[in-house]
Design a protein around this motif. Sequence first.
Motif, PDB file in Angstrom:
ATOM      1  N   ARG A  31       3.058  -2.145  -8.508  1.00 60.74           N
ATOM      2  CA  ARG A  31       3.885  -2.689  -9.382  1.00 60.74           C
ATOM      3  C   ARG A  31       3.918  -1.873 -10.692  1.00 60.74           C
ATOM      4  NH1 ARG A  31       0.933  -8.594 -10.125  1.00 60.74           N
ATOM      5  NH2 ARG A  31      -0.726  -7.094 -10.055  1.00 60.74           N
ATOM      6  N   GLU A  61      13.673  -5.148 -14.526  1.00 60.03           N
ATOM      7  CA  GLU A  61      12.701  -5.690 -13.496  1.00 60.03           C
ATOM      8  C   GLU A  61      11.521  -4.800 -13.294  1.00 60.03           C
ATOM      9  OE1 GLU A  61      11.606  -8.176 -10.477  1.00 60.03           O
ATOM     10  OE2 GLU A  61      13.153  -8.569 -11.520  1.00 60.03           O
ATOM     11  N   SER A  65       7.625  -5.992 -13.982  1.00 51.99           N
ATOM     12  CA  SER A  65       6.574  -5.960 -12.888  1.00 51.99           C
ATOM     13  C   SER A  65       5.579  -5.129 -13.282  1.00 51.99           C
ATOM     14  CB  SER A  65       7.330  -5.163 -11.639  1.00 51.99           C
ATOM     15  OG  SER A  65       7.566  -4.106 -11.867  1.00 51.99           O
ATOM     16  N   GLU A  68       3.392  -7.251 -15.440  1.00 50.47           N
ATOM     17  CA  GLU A  68       2.124  -7.932 -14.543  1.00 50.47           C
ATOM     18  C   GLU A  68       1.214  -7.336 -13.981  1.00 50.47           C
ATOM     19  OE1 GLU A  68       4.994  -9.710 -11.766  1.00 50.47           O
ATOM     20  OE2 GLU A  68       6.092 -11.031 -13.288  1.00 50.47           O
TER      21      GLU A  68
END
Length: 131
Positions: A31, A61, A65, A68
């Motif tokens: 990610r 996006e 990610s 995260e």
Amino acid sequence: MRKNSVKNIRINSEVQKELSIIIHDEIKDPRIAPMTSVVTCEVAPDLKTCKAYVSVLGDEEMQKSTLEGLNSAEGYIRRELARRVNLRNTPEIRFIIDQSIEYGVNMSHFIDKVNEEDAAKVNKEESDKNE
């Protein structure tokens, strides 16, 4: 220890350097974008917390990610930081997306575009003068 003391500035730069190495070389989370860089770190004077400003090259996006992935790897990152940097307390790390590099690149493109338009305007005026 004051927030902008020499000791705190040294700690900030050392933590930033080590975080960059850990994120780039150690973490294998898919990610996390490969073009992720730690822009700056602000370690609190009591060494309890750290704000790490991270820049990600990519779309929104990809930034989401990456954030995260970094948040899920925070425990590992903190443990590695404790192993590499000898501090009384290892700070809790909070990752924050920093878009200053992206903003700077966009501003640079705008400046180049304006310069090209000005140069074209000057060239047109000179050719009109010569006729």
